[in-house]
Design a protein around this motif. Structure first.
Motif, PDB file in Angstrom:
ATOM      1  N   ALA A  76      41.609  42.938  50.612  1.00 31.79           N
ATOM      2  CA  ALA A  76      40.473  42.028  50.442  1.00 31.79           C
ATOM      3  C   ALA A  76      40.879  40.624  50.857  1.00 31.79           C
ATOM      4  CB  ALA A  76      40.001  42.040  48.984  1.00 31.79           C
ATOM      5  N   PHE A  77      39.882  39.871  51.288  1.00 32.90           N
ATOM      6  CA  PHE A  77      40.115  38.504  51.754  1.00 32.90           C
ATOM      7  C   PHE A  77      38.962  37.613  51.308  1.00 32.90           C
ATOM      8  CE2 PHE A  77      41.936  41.512  54.708  1.00 32.90           C
ATOM      9  CZ  PHE A  77      43.232  41.042  54.853  1.00 32.90           C
ATOM     10  N   SER A  78      39.245  36.345  51.203  1.00 34.43           N
ATOM     11  CA  SER A  78      38.180  35.378  51.015  1.00 34.43           C
ATOM     12  C   SER A  78      37.309  35.406  52.256  1.00 34.43           C
ATOM     13  CB  SER A  78      38.770  33.975  50.834  1.00 34.43           C
ATOM     14  OG  SER A  78      37.737  33.013  50.971  1.00 34.43           O
ATOM     15  N   GLY A  94      34.482  26.679  57.176  1.00 28.91           N
ATOM     16  CA  GLY A  94      33.985  27.049  55.859  1.00 28.91           C
ATOM     17  C   GLY A  94      32.731  27.887  55.790  1.00 28.91           C
ATOM     18  N   CYS A  95      32.244  28.406  56.892  1.00 25.44           N
ATOM     19  CA  CYS A  95      31.097  29.314  56.819  1.00 25.44           C
ATOM     20  C   CYS A  95      31.520  30.619  56.154  1.00 25.44           C
ATOM     21  CB  CYS A  95      30.559  29.602  58.220  1.00 25.44           C
ATOM     22  SG  CYS A  95      29.717  28.194  58.973  1.00 25.44           S
ATOM     23  N   VAL A  96      30.522  31.403  55.771  1.00 24.64           N
ATOM     24  CA  VAL A  96      30.810  32.694  55.149  1.00 24.64           C
ATOM     25  C   VAL A  96      30.903  33.760  56.238  1.00 24.64           C
ATOM     26  CG1 VAL A  96      29.997  34.450  53.541  1.00 24.64           C
ATOM     27  CG2 VAL A  96      29.707  32.024  52.997  1.00 24.64           C
ATOM     28  N   VAL A  97      32.085  34.354  56.334  1.00 24.50           N
ATOM     29  CA  VAL A  97      32.373  35.386  57.327  1.00 24.50           C
ATOM     30  C   VAL A  97      31.779  36.705  56.840  1.00 24.50           C
ATOM     31  CG1 VAL A  97      34.260  36.595  58.490  1.00 24.50           C
ATOM     32  CG2 VAL A  97      34.471  34.142  57.975  1.00 24.50           C
ATOM     33  N   ALA A  98      31.319  37.523  57.787  1.00 23.83           N
ATOM     34  CA  ALA A  98      30.681  38.791  57.438  1.00 23.83           C
ATOM     35  C   ALA A  98      31.519  39.982  57.887  1.00 23.83           C
ATOM     36  CB  ALA A  98      29.299  38.867  58.096  1.00 23.83           C
ATOM     37  N   ALA A  99      31.431  41.053  57.113  1.00 22.43           N
ATOM     38  CA  ALA A  99      32.099  42.298  57.477  1.00 22.43           C
ATOM     39  C   ALA A  99      31.408  42.894  58.695  1.00 22.43           C
ATOM     40  CB  ALA A  99      32.048  43.276  56.308  1.00 22.43           C
ATOM     41  N   ALA A 100      32.206  43.417  59.621  1.00 19.61           N
ATOM     42  CA  ALA A 100      31.667  44.054  60.828  1.00 19.61           C
ATOM     43  C   ALA A 100      32.613  45.174  61.242  1.00 19.61           C
ATOM     44  CB  ALA A 100      31.499  43.022  61.941  1.00 19.61           C
ATOM     45  N   GLY A 101      32.651  46.214  60.428  1.00 20.56           N
ATOM     46  CA  GLY A 101      33.519  47.349  60.737  1.00 20.56           C
ATOM     47  C   GLY A 101      34.988  46.996  60.592  1.00 20.56           C
ATOM     48  N   PRO A 147      44.157  36.153  51.698  1.00 17.75           N
ATOM     49  CA  PRO A 147      44.101  37.473  51.044  1.00 17.75           C
ATOM     50  C   PRO A 147      43.785  37.341  49.559  1.00 17.75           C
ATOM     51  CG  PRO A 147      46.370  36.823  51.455  1.00 17.75           C
ATOM     52  CD  PRO A 147      45.506  35.763  52.080  1.00 17.75           C
ATOM     53  N   ILE A 148      43.143  38.365  49.024  1.00 18.60           N
ATOM     54  CA  ILE A 148      42.860  38.470  47.595  1.00 18.60           C
ATOM     55  C   ILE A 148      43.456  39.789  47.129  1.00 18.60           C
ATOM     56  CG2 ILE A 148      41.066  38.669  45.833  1.00 18.60           C
ATOM     57  CD1 ILE A 148      39.195  37.142  47.743  1.00 18.60           C
ATOM     58  N   GLU A 149      44.223  39.744  46.050  1.00 25.35           N
ATOM     59  CA  GLU A 149      44.869  40.950  45.562  1.00 25.35           C
ATOM     60  C   GLU A 149      43.854  41.838  44.852  1.00 25.35           C
ATOM     61  OE1 GLU A 149      48.879  42.123  43.061  1.00 25.35           O
ATOM     62  OE2 GLU A 149      48.445  40.033  43.542  1.00 25.35           O
ATOM     63  N   VAL A 150      43.782  43.071  45.280  1.00 23.23           N
ATOM     64  CA  VAL A 150      42.899  44.047  44.649  1.00 23.23           C
ATOM     65  C   VAL A 150      43.681  45.317  44.365  1.00 23.23           C
ATOM     66  CG1 VAL A 150      40.733  43.178  45.620  1.00 23.23           C
ATOM     67  CG2 VAL A 150      42.088  44.837  46.911  1.00 23.23           C
TER      68      VAL A 150
END
Ligand code: FES
Length: 165
Positions: A105-107, A114-121, A151-154
């Protein structure tokens, strides 16, 4: 004297290669200590009871133990080789499963402006200026961003993905 006023911090195995081994260790820990012994040969019912101590819990969690981190998503909702948008601790985040059972996981806050990034596969894409990031590592594939996503630890707890901190 052990400090019993502070709950021991339970550390959840991070995902990845350790996931399968962690599950195996938990299962091994639950197995009877002597499966071939006869119940009639045991003089005391407590003689085979697991040792109870005031030690900190093992650094694993099993399916029967509650998750300690905030719930993020169902593991089944993150496609293998893909990614999803998520929220972790109230902040926009991205969760990917590069290979089966390995979750990262990531910020979602773009390191460019600083925009919000989107998941794309298998990638993350920033809608503002087109930066692209590798969903498995958070590394920049195409700028203008220079720095990788944070990174975010999950961890995986049963069939759920949880924040590990
Ligand atoms: Fe993401 Fe500029 S803010 S590319």
């Amino acid at each position: 004297m052990p400090d019993v006023t502070q709950p021991a911090r339970r550390t959840i195995l991070t995902l990845g290669a350790t996931g399968a081994f962690g599950g195996a260790l938990v299962l091994a820990g639950c197995a009877p200590s002597s499966p071939t012994s006869s119940p009639s040969s045991s003089p005391s019912p407590e003689s085979s009871a697991p040792e109870v101590t005031n030690e900190a819990p093992a650094e694993t969690t099993g399916p029967d133990q509650p998750a300690t981190g905030a719930d993020v998503a169902a593991l089944a909702d993150v496609p293998v080789g893909g990614s999803v948008d998520a929220t972790i601790d109230g902040e926009p985040a991205l969760v990917a499963q590069p290979t089966a059972g390995k979750v990262v996981a990531f910020s979602a806050i773009c390191t460019h402006q600083g925009c919000v990034v989107a998941a794309a596969g298998a990638e993350f894409r920033c809608p503002c200026h087109g930066s692209q990031f590798d969903a498995a590592t958070g590394e920049v594939l195409n700028g203008p961003a220079i720095d990788p996503l944070s990174p975010i630890e999950v961890a995986v707890s049963g069939d759920r993905i949880v924040a590990a901190s």
